[in-house]
Design a protein around this motif. Structure first.
Motif, PDB file in Angstrom:
ATOM      1  N   ASP A  91      35.926  39.495  26.634  1.00 15.94           N
ATOM      2  CA  ASP A  91      36.567  40.447  27.548  1.00 15.94           C
ATOM      3  C   ASP A  91      35.560  41.521  27.921  1.00 15.94           C
ATOM      4  OD1 ASP A  91      39.694  39.768  27.121  1.00 15.94           O
ATOM      5  OD2 ASP A  91      38.672  39.722  25.175  1.00 15.94           O
ATOM      6  N   TRP A  92      35.646  42.018  29.140  1.00 20.64           N
ATOM      7  CA  TRP A  92      34.750  43.086  29.577  1.00 20.64           C
ATOM      8  C   TRP A  92      35.472  43.980  30.584  1.00 20.64           C
ATOM      9  CZ3 TRP A  92      33.742  37.879  30.699  1.00 20.64           C
ATOM     10  CH2 TRP A  92      34.010  37.480  32.009  1.00 20.64           C
ATOM     11  N   TRP A  93      34.882  45.149  30.804  1.00 16.90           N
ATOM     12  CA  TRP A  93      35.415  46.053  31.818  1.00 16.90           C
ATOM     13  C   TRP A  93      34.854  45.672  33.185  1.00 16.90           C
ATOM     14  CZ3 TRP A  93      39.284  49.460  31.396  1.00 16.90           C
ATOM     15  CH2 TRP A  93      39.655  49.859  30.106  1.00 16.90           C
ATOM     16  N   ASP A  94      35.747  45.511  34.152  1.00 16.95           N
ATOM     17  CA  ASP A  94      35.353  45.318  35.544  1.00 16.95           C
ATOM     18  C   ASP A  94      36.206  46.288  36.357  1.00 16.95           C
ATOM     19  OD1 ASP A  94      34.929  44.600  38.172  1.00 16.95           O
ATOM     20  OD2 ASP A  94      34.953  42.444  37.787  1.00 16.95           O
ATOM     21  N   LEU A  95      35.636  47.450  36.650  1.00 16.94           N
ATOM     22  CA  LEU A  95      36.399  48.508  37.293  1.00 16.94           C
ATOM     23  C   LEU A  95      36.818  48.160  38.704  1.00 16.94           C
ATOM     24  CD1 LEU A  95      34.358  51.581  35.985  1.00 16.94           C
ATOM     25  CD2 LEU A  95      36.496  50.634  35.088  1.00 16.94           C
ATOM     26  N   SER A  96      36.191  47.153  39.307  1.00 16.34           N
ATOM     27  CA  SER A  96      36.612  46.721  40.639  1.00 16.34           C
ATOM     28  C   SER A  96      37.891  45.893  40.582  1.00 16.34           C
ATOM     29  CB  SER A  96      35.501  45.892  41.296  1.00 16.34           C
ATOM     30  OG  SER A  96      35.330  44.648  40.633  1.00 16.34           O
ATOM     31  N   ARG A  97      38.225  45.387  39.388  1.00 21.16           N
ATOM     32  CA  ARG A  97      39.435  44.575  39.228  1.00 21.16           C
ATOM     33  C   ARG A  97      40.533  45.301  38.458  1.00 21.16           C
ATOM     34  NH1 ARG A  97      37.572  38.681  37.197  1.00 21.16           N
ATOM     35  NH2 ARG A  97      39.863  38.374  37.273  1.00 21.16           N
ATOM     36  N   SER A  98      40.155  46.159  37.525  1.00 26.26           N
ATOM     37  CA  SER A  98      41.157  46.907  36.771  1.00 26.26           C
ATOM     38  C   SER A  98      40.507  48.126  36.140  1.00 26.26           C
ATOM     39  CB  SER A  98      41.770  46.037  35.672  1.00 26.26           C
ATOM     40  OG  SER A  98      42.629  46.807  34.857  1.00 26.26           O
ATOM     41  N   THR A  99      41.210  49.256  36.210  1.00 23.35           N
ATOM     42  CA  THR A  99      40.750  50.464  35.524  1.00 23.35           C
ATOM     43  C   THR A  99      41.604  50.750  34.290  1.00 23.35           C
ATOM     44  OG1 THR A  99      42.161  51.836  36.946  1.00 23.35           O
ATOM     45  CG2 THR A  99      39.870  51.488  37.660  1.00 23.35           C
ATOM     46  N   SER A 100      42.568  49.851  34.012  1.00 22.40           N
ATOM     47  CA  SER A 100      43.481  50.082  32.900  1.00 22.40           C
ATOM     48  C   SER A 100      43.261  49.140  31.722  1.00 22.40           C
ATOM     49  CB  SER A 100      44.934  49.927  33.380  1.00 22.40           C
ATOM     50  OG  SER A 100      45.171  48.604  33.850  1.00 22.40           O
ATOM     51  N   HIS A 101      42.595  48.020  31.959  1.00 21.66           N
ATOM     52  CA  HIS A 101      42.400  47.082  30.867  1.00 21.66           C
ATOM     53  C   HIS A 101      41.125  46.271  31.094  1.00 21.66           C
ATOM     54  CE1 HIS A 101      44.340  44.403  33.853  1.00 21.66           C
ATOM     55  NE2 HIS A 101      43.642  43.447  33.256  1.00 21.66           N
TER      56      HIS A 101
END
Length: 555
Positions: free
Chosen positions: A105-115
């Motif tokens: 799992d990783w952060w992708d702020l273009s797809r979600s800022t919550s999870h």
């Protein structure tokens, strides 16, 4: 004279027969009928030899150890040894810099800022058979390379069938690939198998029948787990393995795998060794009992395949491997004098964030560090942009702060009672920024190669860290983890079974990427799009003409 001439003709006929290639020299004369890629999750490379005396069945692990080509010296050549990248690597024959899957799992702020975004998350394709509509969709969209199975489907004009099965969604999806007719995994709570609308709008009738058959409830009784999360509880027992393989049998039978004029491909990932292994570690008697039980289950499964595939096991090729190794539990390693430690990844992120706030935003607390799974520390580009810092400078600052942050955490723990702190002070041994790795700015060493192979464009801005050997997040006493470039995390078994292989033990240094390369060569299909593996010619059987079994045209 006539007799002599007749003798010559008879000799010539015998010579012709002896030099003729054996039946099934071409994969697409439907030899083999079925290729199986079998993955055991968190299955370290020493297990098969360590517990070899335990294996009593002919067609369990001995199918590979006594009747197959066994490569005990198999190591991943990247540093991010985790489940999602491991299964992608097996399927694609590429490393993370080829298939782009770096962690689970990783952060992708273009797809979600919550999870965080999972390695197989795809909101466009809702789950089918899920217990809640709130569960996120799934597909292979994040895997930026084709798999072995994809190439077989393409080379047969879509005639070949390709399926993936696991208790884990990422293991079922990423190993099989984009062109599969189905990937199936379990709902964590119920244990029922599900898929997503990427493959179909409703579960096939045979899956519905399996889910309604009471088999999940029987697995609960077998594991003595009447209630609770099926994945965590039943999945950590041998009952989880037999349950998964029973579903796989139902799939093979319902979809007619191994009964077509072309070769079908099936990927199966057994998750239970990982679920249990994190809890008890590789040296626990419970893990040994799990492996011994899997030996029996595999024997039953392969015997079953021998009856349900046209031509039996003579028409089946199998590769066995693991998606990553594992470290010993810190307490076990420390007992033998190793510098083991357990630390909190969350505490490390918090300490780095505290220092960043002190330097960049003393008046208002910001979350500069998003966290995520090690070995990557993922950063919030928005917070750094507000502080007027670009990516290179932001990552460089975090890389400078990280070792000191770890040292401060360990110094604070040192003042506490021994039973509440790590066994030894943990350290950060290697620290590299994303921009460094993208530019190839790493040492020209073996470690540098492992780091380069771990590069991904996912996760936004990040810094990659490596703790010291036998140091890991959490699990101070009995449990364990994996995600480092050390050999114990990269070491997995590799073995092949089938009439294309010469049985024996081969001590060549090999890698899991060689599975896709070897099978692609034997099946005479294109290697997967980013494949970097080598064809293991030393283990391939040749016919009387000197050609390897599998020679022939794809169509």
């Amino acid at each position: 004279m006539k007799t002599f001439h007749g003798t010559l003709l008879a000799i010539a006929a015998l010579l012709c027969l002896s030099s003729a290639p054996p039946a099934g020299a071409s994969a697409y004369d439907a030899k083999p009928k079925l290729v199986v890629v079998l993955v055991l999750d968190q299955f370290r490379g020493d297990y098969l030899d360590r517990y070899r005396a335990d294996f009593k069945t002919p067609h369990g692990f001995n199918l590979f150890l006594e009747h197959g080509a066994y490569f005990p010296e198999c190591y991943y050549e990247y540093a991010n040894t985790m489940t999602a990248p491991g299964h992608s690597t097996i399927g694609t024959g590429a490393y993370t810099n080829g298939h782009n899957i770096a962690v689970n799992d990783w952060w992708d702020l273009s797809r979600s800022t919550s999870h965080t975004v999972s390695s197989v998350e795809d909101e466009r394709y809702p789950l089918v058979g899920a217990s809640s509509a709130a569960e996120l969709g799934a597909s292979p969209r994040n895997e930026l390379a084709s798999t072995l199975g994809d190439e077989v489907v393409l080379s047969t004009g879509g005639e070949a069938k390709l399926f993936g099965v696991s208790l884990k969604d990422r293991a079922a999806i990423l190993t099989s690939g984009h062109a599969s007719q189905g990937a199936y995994w379990i709902n964590h709570a119920t244990g029922h198998f599900e898929t997503s609308t990427y493959w179909r709008s409703d579960l096939p009738e045979w899956v519905k029948a399996f889910n309604a058959s009471g088999r999940a409830e029987a697995a609960r009784r077998e594991a003595n787990v009447p209630s609770g999360d099926f994945y965590d509880k039943v999945g950590a027992s041998p009952a989880g393995v037999s349950y998964e393989l029973d579903f796989t049998k139902a799939l093979v039978e319902a979809e007619g795998l191994g009964r077509h004029k072309v070769t079908d491909v099936l990927t199966v990932s057994i998750s239970s060794t990982d679920i249990l292994g994190h809890e008890v570690g590789p040296d626990a008697p419970e893990q040994r009992a799990m492996i011994d039980a899997i030996d029996v289950d595999l024997n039953n499964f392969f015997n079953w395949l021998g009856v349900h595939v046209d031509g039996g096991l003579d028409n089946v090729w199998v590769a066995l491997t693991g998606d990553h190794g594992v470290a010993p539990s810190p307490s076990v390693a420390a007992k033998e004098g190793m510098p083991a430690a357990a630390f909190s990844g969350e505490a490390l992120n918090d300490e780095i964030n505290r220092e960043l706030n002190a330097q960049l935003s003393p008046a208002q607390a910001e979350k500069f560090v998003l966290g995520g799974e090690l070995p990557y520390i993922q950063l919030d580009s928005r917070a750094f942009a507000a502080a007027k810092m670009n990516e290179a400078d932001a990552e460089k600052l975090v890389a400078q702060l990280a070792p000191g942050a770890m040292a401060r955490i360990e110094a604070g723990l040192a003042s506490k009672p021994p039973d509440s702190r790590a066994l030894r002070p943990a350290v950060l041994r290697h620290v590299y920024t994303r921009t460094q790795i993208a530019a190839g700015d790493v040492p020209e060493t073996e470690m540098g190669k492992l780091i380069l192979h771990s590069y991904s464009t996912n996760g936004g801005w990040w810094v990659m860290v490596t703790p010291g050997m036998y140091e890991m997040t959490g699990h101070e006493k009995s449990g364990t983890s994996h995600y480092t470039p050390y050999s114990y995390d990269r070491h997995v078994p590799l073995a092949f079974f089938g009439n294309a292989f010469v049985p024996g033990t081969y001590l060549d240094r090999v890698a899991p990427v060689d599975i896709a390369a070897t099978f692609a060569a034997l099946l005479r299909v294109n290697q997967p799009s980013a494949c970097v593996g080598h064809v293991l010619t030393q283990a391939l059987r040749r016919n009387a003409s000197g050609e390897t079994i599998g020679s022939g045209k794809a169509r």
